[in-house]
Design a protein around this motif. Structure first.
Motif, PDB file in Angstrom:
ATOM      1  N   SER A   1       0.838  -1.229  -0.144  1.00  0.00           N
ATOM      2  CA  SER A   1      -0.049   0.036  -0.145  1.00  0.00           C
ATOM      3  C   SER A   1       0.926   1.248  -0.047  1.00  0.00           C
ATOM      4  O   SER A   1       1.782   1.451   0.620  1.00  0.00           O
ATOM      5  CB  SER A   1      -0.937  -0.060   1.306  1.00  0.00           C
ATOM      6  OG  SER A   1       0.000   0.020   2.245  1.00  0.00           O
ATOM      7  N   GLY A   2       0.904   2.033  -1.039  1.00  0.00           N
ATOM      8  CA  GLY A   2       1.376   3.278  -1.096  1.00  0.00           C
ATOM      9  C   GLY A   2       2.859   3.026  -1.562  1.00  0.00           C
ATOM     10  O   GLY A   2       3.399   4.071  -1.548  1.00  0.00           O
TER      11      GLY A   2
ATOM     12  N   GLY B   1      14.102   5.153   3.386  1.00  0.00           N
ATOM     13  CA  GLY B   1      14.560   5.276   2.231  1.00  0.00           C
ATOM     14  C   GLY B   1      15.448   4.112   1.838  1.00  0.00           C
ATOM     15  O   GLY B   1      16.029   3.825   1.161  1.00  0.00           O
ATOM     16  N   MET B   2      14.626   2.885   2.469  1.00  0.00           N
ATOM     17  CA  MET B   2      14.912   1.585   2.153  1.00  0.00           C
ATOM     18  C   MET B   2      13.852   0.691   2.011  1.00  0.00           C
ATOM     19  O   MET B   2      12.833   0.975   2.521  1.00  0.00           O
ATOM     20  CB  MET B   2      16.142   1.111   3.197  1.00  0.00           C
ATOM     21  CG  MET B   2      15.497   1.061   4.519  1.00  0.00           C
ATOM     22  SD  MET B   2      16.791   0.537   5.777  1.00  0.00           S
ATOM     23  CE  MET B   2      17.653  -0.760   4.934  1.00  0.00           C
ATOM     24  N   PRO B   3      13.758  -0.349   1.437  1.00  0.00           N
ATOM     25  CA  PRO B   3      12.734  -1.410   1.052  1.00  0.00           C
ATOM     26  C   PRO B   3      12.233  -2.107   2.481  1.00  0.00           C
ATOM     27  O   PRO B   3      13.178  -2.160   3.241  1.00  0.00           O
ATOM     28  CB  PRO B   3      13.069  -2.394   0.131  1.00  0.00           C
ATOM     29  CG  PRO B   3      14.517  -1.830  -0.708  1.00  0.00           C
ATOM     30  CD  PRO B   3      15.138  -0.757   0.481  1.00  0.00           C
ATOM     31  N   THR B   4      11.068  -2.085   2.322  1.00  0.00           N
ATOM     32  CA  THR B   4      10.366  -2.532   3.694  1.00  0.00           C
ATOM     33  C   THR B   4      10.867  -4.058   4.278  1.00  0.00           C
ATOM     34  O   THR B   4      11.208  -4.197   5.113  1.00  0.00           O
ATOM     35  CB  THR B   4       8.662  -2.700   3.548  1.00  0.00           C
ATOM     36  OG1 THR B   4       8.223  -1.378   3.526  1.00  0.00           O
ATOM     37  CG2 THR B   4       8.198  -3.384   4.823  1.00  0.00           C
ATOM     38  N   CYS B   5      11.006  -4.748   3.130  1.00  0.00           N
ATOM     39  CA  CYS B   5      11.571  -6.209   3.595  1.00  0.00           C
ATOM     40  C   CYS B   5      13.142  -6.291   3.501  1.00  0.00           C
ATOM     41  O   CYS B   5      13.770  -7.138   3.819  1.00  0.00           O
ATOM     42  CB  CYS B   5      11.146  -7.423   2.398  1.00  0.00           C
ATOM     43  SG  CYS B   5       9.262  -7.439   2.692  1.00  0.00           S
TER      44      CYS B   5
ATOM     45  N   PRO C   1       4.896   1.008   4.564  1.00  0.00           N
ATOM     46  CA  PRO C   1       4.111   0.413   3.417  1.00  0.00           C
ATOM     47  C   PRO C   1       4.480  -1.162   3.469  1.00  0.00           C
ATOM     48  O   PRO C   1       5.436  -1.569   3.524  1.00  0.00           O
ATOM     49  CB  PRO C   1       4.578   1.274   2.342  1.00  0.00           C
ATOM     50  CG  PRO C   1       6.002   1.852   2.607  1.00  0.00           C
ATOM     51  CD  PRO C   1       5.887   2.044   4.101  1.00  0.00           C
ATOM     52  N   LEU C   2       3.366  -1.949   3.218  1.00  0.00           N
ATOM     53  CA  LEU C   2       3.565  -3.459   3.371  1.00  0.00           C
ATOM     54  C   LEU C   2       3.134  -4.059   1.867  1.00  0.00           C
ATOM     55  O   LEU C   2       2.481  -3.388   1.313  1.00  0.00           O
ATOM     56  CB  LEU C   2       2.424  -3.853   4.379  1.00  0.00           C
ATOM     57  CG  LEU C   2       2.453  -3.405   5.783  1.00  0.00           C
ATOM     58  CD1 LEU C   2       1.432  -3.840   6.774  1.00  0.00           C
ATOM     59  CD2 LEU C   2       4.145  -3.831   6.570  1.00  0.00           C
TER      60      LEU C   2
END
Length: 331
Positions: free
Chosen positions: A109-110, A123-127, A149-150
C-alpha cells in the motif's frame, strides 16, 4: 658239455649287461672314492655349451621351464561411489557456485513495487528494513515512528517496541489478506476511526501498552482484541461495540479506565479480562438473560474482574448462567 654251454651263455649275458650305460654309471658310483673326477675341469669349455652331451636326451634347444609365483588374478572391482557426506559437500559447493537471482515482492500500500517491497520513509525497502517470511512481516524494535508500507500479500504484521504515534486510515488500505496486527508497546495516542474497517479478513488486533483513549470501530470478523494497558475511559468504547462479532473469543481490556462491562457480549466469547478498571456495578442481565432462565452461557469460562471497586456477592443472580463465578472481590 651242457655245463660248458651254460657257462658260455652266462659270460655272454654278463658282458652285455656290463656294456650298458646304466650299469656303467652305477659302477662308477660304486667305485667313487671322493678324490677322483672323470671331468677335466681345466679343459672345461663353459663358453660353448653346444659341446656337451646330455645323456638324458635333452638338448640346448629344448624350451626351459621357469618356476615362479603366479600373477594375481585380474579382478575388475567396481569403483565405490562417493559417501553421503562427500555427495552432500559436493552439492553444497555446486549450490554456492550458482548465482543468486533477486525476486520481486508484490507492491504494498502506497508503495512503488520496487525490489524487496515498497520503500519506507527511511529510504530503504520494507523487506530489507524488516523481516519478511512468507506472508508475515516483522518490524519489531526498529525505532519506527510510523507504519511502513507493506507488501500486498501480508497476512501477519508485527511492529512491537517502536515509536509509532498514530495509525492512519491509509496505513492498511487495500490489505485484503491481513489477519493479524500487533502494535504492542508503541507510543500510539490516536487511531483513525476507519483505520481497520477496510480489512475484510482481520481477526486479531493487539494494541496493548500504548496511550490510546478511544478504541476505533472494528470489523465483525474479529476473534481476539487486546487493548490492555491504555487510557480507554467511559467514552472510549462504542455502544454495543462487540455485539455483532459472532466469532469473538478473547476480549482483553485490562488496566484502563472503563466503569462498566461492555455489553452485550457475543455468545462465542470464552475469555473476558477487565481487571484493574473502575467497574462498580454488575447488573443481573450483564451475562445472563433474565427473561429466559434456561439460558446457559457455556463458552464464557474465564471472567476477570479483580482490581475493580465492586462487590460481586451483591448480584448473585448475574452469574447463574455461567459455568464459573467471575474472579474478583466477594466481600
Amino acid at each position: 658239455m651242457r655245463m660248458i654251454v651254460r657257462l658260455v651263455l652266462g659270460l655272454f649275458v654278463l658282458k652285455a649287461v656290463a656294456a650298458s650305460p646304466r650299469f656303467s654309471r652305477q659302477a662308477d658310483l660304486d667305485s667313487y672314492d671322493g678324490t677322483n673326477y672323470d671331468v677335466d675341469l681345466d679343459n672345461l669349455n663353459l663358453e660353448n655349451p653346444d659341446n656337451y652331451d646330455y645323456e638324458d636326451g635333452l638338448t640346448i634347444d629344448d624350451p626351459l621351464i621357469e618356476i615362479g609365483t603366479l600373477a594375481p588374478p585380474d579382478y575388475n572391482y567396481a569403483v565405490p561411489e562417493a559417501s553421503l557426506e562427500e555427495q552432500t559437500e559436493e552439492e553444497e559447493e555446486e549450490e554456492k557456485e550458482l548465482p543468486l537471482t533477486p525476486q520481486l515482492i508484490p507492491q504494498g500500500s502506497g508503495g512503488s513495487g520496487v525490489l524487496m517491497g515498497p520503500d519506507t520513509q527511511k529510504g530503504m525497502p520494507t523487506c530489507l528494513l524488516c523481516t519478511c517470511l512468507g506472508g508475515s512481516v516483522y518490524c519489531d524494535d526498529l525505532k519506527l515512528d510510523s507504519v511502513p508500507p507493506l507488501p500486498k500479500d501480508t497476512t501477519h504484521f508485527y511492529a512491537r517496541y517502536n515509536r509509532i504515534t498514530k495509525i492512519n486510515k491509509s496505513d492498511f488500505a487495500s490489505m485484503n489478506k491481513l489477519k493479524k496486527i500487533d502494535l504492542t508497546a508503541n507510543e500510539i495516542t490516536s487511531i483513525d476511526e476507519k483505520a481497520f474497517m477496510g480489512l475484510p479478513n482481520l481477526e486479531e488486533l493487539v494494541i496493548r501498552e500504548n496511550h490510546i483513549a478511544q478504541l476505533p470501530a472494528l470489523p465483525e470478523t474479529m476473534t481476539l482484541i487486546d487493548a490492555s494497558h491504555n487510557n480507554i475511559g467511559t467514552k472510549g468504547l462504542h455502544r454495543e461495540a462487540f455485539k455483532d462479532m459472532t466469532g469473538l473469543l478473547y476480549l482483553y481490556i485490562t488496566d484502563n479506565h472503563i466503569d462498566y462491562v461492555p455489553v452485550p457480549l457475543p455468545d462465542s466469547l470464552r475469555s473476558l479480562h477487565l481487571q484493574r478498571n473502575n467497574i462498580q456495578m454488575i447488573h443481573g442481565d450483564t451475562f445472563c438473560n433474565l427473561k429466559d432462565f434456561n439460558y446457559i452461557r457455556n463458552a464464557l469460562e474465564d471472567i476477570r474482574l479483580d482490581g475493580n471497586p465492586i462487590n460481586l456477592s451483591r448480584t448473585p443472580q448475574a452469574y447463574v448462567c455461567l459455568p464459573r463465578i467471575p474472579i474478583g472481590d466477594l466481600i
